[in-house]
Motif scaffolding. Structure first.
Motif, short mmCIF file in Angstrom:
data_model
loop_
_atom_site.label_atom_id
_atom_site.label_comp_id
_atom_site.label_asym_id
_atom_site.label_seq_id
_atom_site.Cartn_x
_atom_site.Cartn_y
_atom_site.Cartn_z
N ASP A 1 3.61 -0.72 8.89
CA ASP A 1 3.82 0.63 8.40
C ASP A 1 5.31 0.95 8.47
O ASP A 1 5.86 1.15 9.56
CB ASP A 1 3.02 1.62 9.24
CG ASP A 1 3.00 3.02 8.64
OD1 ASP A 1 3.36 3.17 7.46
OD2 ASP A 1 2.63 3.97 9.36
N HIS B 1 8.17 3.17 1.72
CA HIS B 1 8.74 3.99 0.65
C HIS B 1 9.88 3.26 -0.04
O HIS B 1 10.47 3.77 -0.99
CB HIS B 1 9.28 5.32 1.23
CG HIS B 1 8.20 6.31 1.53
ND1 HIS B 1 7.68 6.48 2.78
CD2 HIS B 1 7.54 7.18 0.72
CE1 HIS B 1 6.75 7.43 2.74
NE2 HIS B 1 6.65 7.87 1.51
N ILE C 1 -1.93 4.95 -3.60
CA ILE C 1 -2.82 6.01 -3.16
C ILE C 1 -2.10 7.34 -3.27
O ILE C 1 -0.90 7.44 -3.01
CB ILE C 1 -3.29 5.77 -1.69
CG1 ILE C 1 -4.30 6.83 -1.26
CG2 ILE C 1 -2.12 5.69 -0.74
CD1 ILE C 1 -4.94 6.55 0.09
N ASN C 2 -2.82 8.36 -3.70
CA ASN C 2 -2.27 9.71 -3.83
C ASN C 2 -3.39 10.71 -3.58
O ASN C 2 -4.50 10.55 -4.10
CB ASN C 2 -1.67 9.93 -5.21
CG ASN C 2 -0.77 11.15 -5.25
OD1 ASN C 2 -0.46 11.75 -4.22
ND2 ASN C 2 -0.35 11.54 -6.45
N THR D 1 -5.06 5.47 6.64
CA THR D 1 -5.84 4.27 6.30
C THR D 1 -5.54 3.14 7.27
O THR D 1 -6.46 2.49 7.79
CB THR D 1 -5.51 3.82 4.86
OG1 THR D 1 -5.75 4.88 3.95
CG2 THR D 1 -6.37 2.62 4.48
N LYS E 1 -1.67 6.97 3.55
CA LYS E 1 -1.35 5.57 3.87
C LYS E 1 -1.53 5.27 5.36
O LYS E 1 -2.26 4.35 5.74
CB LYS E 1 0.09 5.25 3.45
CG LYS E 1 0.42 5.51 2.01
CD LYS E 1 1.83 5.07 1.67
CE LYS E 1 2.90 5.76 2.49
NZ LYS E 1 2.97 7.21 2.24
N SER E 2 -0.83 6.03 6.20
CA SER E 2 -0.88 5.77 7.63
C SER E 2 -2.28 6.01 8.19
O SER E 2 -2.74 5.29 9.09
CB SER E 2 0.14 6.63 8.37
OG SER E 2 1.46 6.25 8.01
N THR F 1 2.87 -0.86 4.14
CA THR F 1 3.14 0.47 3.59
C THR F 1 4.63 0.72 3.70
O THR F 1 5.26 0.39 4.71
CB THR F 1 2.38 1.58 4.34
OG1 THR F 1 2.98 1.81 5.61
CG2 THR F 1 0.93 1.21 4.54
N TYR G 1 0.88 -1.17 0.00
CA TYR G 1 0.00 0.00 0.00
C TYR G 1 0.91 1.22 0.00
O TYR G 1 1.50 1.56 1.03
CB TYR G 1 -0.89 -0.04 1.24
CG TYR G 1 -2.03 0.96 1.25
CD1 TYR G 1 -3.01 0.93 0.26
CD2 TYR G 1 -2.14 1.92 2.26
CE1 TYR G 1 -4.06 1.83 0.27
CE2 TYR G 1 -3.19 2.81 2.28
CZ TYR G 1 -4.15 2.77 1.28
OH TYR G 1 -5.19 3.67 1.29
N ILE G 2 1.07 1.86 -1.14
CA ILE G 2 2.14 2.84 -1.30
C ILE G 2 1.62 4.17 -1.82
O ILE G 2 0.53 4.25 -2.39
CB ILE G 2 3.24 2.31 -2.25
CG1 ILE G 2 2.65 2.02 -3.64
CG2 ILE G 2 3.90 1.07 -1.68
CD1 ILE G 2 3.70 1.58 -4.64
N GLY G 3 2.43 5.20 -1.60
CA GLY G 3 2.09 6.53 -2.06
C GLY G 3 3.09 7.52 -1.48
O GLY G 3 3.87 7.18 -0.58
#
Length: 321
Positions: free
Chosen positions: A179, A213, A228-229, A64, A61-62, A211, A53-55
Motif C-alpha cells: 500500500d 497514486h 476502484i471508485n 480492501t 483501496k486500503s 496500491t 489496484y488504484i483509485g
C-alpha cells in the motif's frame, strides 16, 4: 492465489452535530449513518501476477487490502488467500502474506534494523540458519548493509522503506500486499524500489497487489490494473485495454522539408495545430493504424521528422475516475 467474491465493507458514521455542546451531544446520540467503503466487488489474482489496484482517495483501496490481509472483517462477501480465509485461518494465512503500508512501519523505532529483523524472525518461528541466509540475501538485493545497525528512527525515508519491504519478505511469503510503497520517496529511491519489486515478481514468482497514486509505478511494474471508485470496480484489465477503452488520441507531430498541403475535411485524423512546417494531428488508434496515418501524412509533403506521443496514463486514469 487471491479470490474476492462480492466483498462489502460498511462503517457506521455519527452525523455531525451543530450548536453548543455538539461534541457531547454527538457522543450521547444513538443516531448514525452507513458509509459503504467497499461495495460488492469481485476479482481474482493468479499466481505470479503483478496487479495495480488504484483509485482516488477514499475509493476503498486500503479498506480492501485490510480485508484481504485479515485486519478488517467484511460486512459481507468472502476472501480466499491460497484457498484459506484470512479471518478464520489468520495464522496460516499470515505465513503466506507479506504486507506493507507505506505510511506505517512494522519495525521497532528505537532499535537497529537488525534487531527488528531478529524479533520478526522469532515471531514467524524462522530457524536461525534460515534467518541468517534470508537477511543476507535481502541485504544484497536492497543494499541495506550500510544501515543494518542504525536505529530505525535515524533512517532516511528511502532506507526505512527498503527495510520495511525486507521485513515483509523475511518469512518468504508467496503474496505481497503493498500500500503506497513509494510514497514520499525521491526519484532514485523510487527507481531502486521498483527494480527490486520487478525482480522478485519476475525471478522469484511473487504475486503482488500494489496500491499507489504514482502512475509511473503502475506503468513500469503492473501487467494488469484494477480501478476502484466509490467502493466499486470500474475497470479490470491490461493498461493497453484501458487506453483503448478511454479512446484518448495518439498525438502525431510531423515536420516537413518544405511547404506542405493541408488535409481535407473528410480526413480520418484531426488537425490541432500548424506552426511553420510542423503539423500536429490527433488520431484514434482504434479507427486508423499508425502506419496508415503516416502514409496519409506523407501524401501532404516530404517529411523531415515524425514524433508520436501515446496518451498520458495519468490522464487516462482521471477519465476513469
Amino acid at each position: 492465489m487471491i479470490t474476492v467474491s462480492r466483498l462489502t465493507k460498511q462503517f457506521k458514521t455519527a452525523p455531525r452535530k451543530e450548536g453548543r455542546f455538539k461534541a457531547l451531544r454527538a457522543m450521547l446520540s444513538r443516531d448514525y449513518g452507513i458509509k459503504e467503503a467497499v461495495n460488492d466487488i469481485s476479482f481474482s489474482v493468479e499466481k505470479g501476477e503483478f496487479v495495480g489496484y488504484i483509485g482516488p482517495n477514499g475509493a476503498g483501496k486500503s479498506t480492501t487490502i485490510k480485508m484481504l490481509s485479515g485486519i478488517l472483517h467484511p460486512t459481507s462477501g468472502e476472501v480466499r488467500i491460497d484457498g484459506l480465509s484470512p479471518h478464520s485461518q489468520r495464522r496460516q494465512v499470515s505465513r503466506r502474506l507479506g504486507v506493507l503500508f507505506g505510511q506505517r512501519t512494522q519495525l521497532w523505532w528505537d532499535l537497529p534494523v537488525r534487531d527488528s529483523f531478529d524479533i520478526l524472525a522469532a515471531m514467524y518461528d524462522i530457524a536461525p540458519t534460515v534467518k541468517t541466509l534470508r537477511i543476507k540475501e535481502l541485504c544484497a538485493l536492497l543494499e541495506m548493509d550500510p544501515f543494518m545497525d542504525t536505529p530505525v528512527r535515524k533512517l532516511s525515508l528511502g532506507q526505512r522503506m527498503r527495510a520495511d519491504i525486507a521485513a515483509a519478505l523475511l518469512h518468504d511469503p508467496d503474496i505481497l500486499f503493498l500500500d503506497e510503497p513509494t510514497i514520499g520517496l525521491d526519484v532514485t529511491a523510487k527507481r531502486n524500489i521498483r527494480a527490486f519489486l520487478r525482480t522478485i515478481n519476475l525471478e522469484l514468482g511473487k504475486t503482488i497487489l500494489l496500491t499507489t497514486h504514482d502512475m509511473d509505478d503502475i506503468e513500469q511494474l503492473c501487467s494488469r490494473v484494477i480501478v476502484i471508485n466509490d467502493g466499486r470496480i470500474g475497470f479490470d484489465g491490461t493498461i493497453d485495454s484501458l487506453r483503448d477503452r478511454i479512446g484518448l488520441p495518439t498525438i502525431i507531430r510531423v515536420t516537413y522539408r518544405k511547404e506542405m498541403a493541408l488535409p481535407k475535411d473528410d480526413w480520418p485524423m484531426r488537425l490541432t495545430n500548424r506552426t511553420g512546417l510542423t503539423l500536429t494531428v490527433e488520431c484514434n488508434r482504434k479507427q486508423i493504424r499508425a502506419m496508415d496515418a503516416l502514409r496519409l501524412l506523407e501524401n501532404l509533403g516530404e517529411i523531415e521528422d515524425v514524433h508520436m506521443d501515446e496518451p498520458d496514463f495519468e490522464e487516462i486514469i482521471h477519465r476513469v475516475y
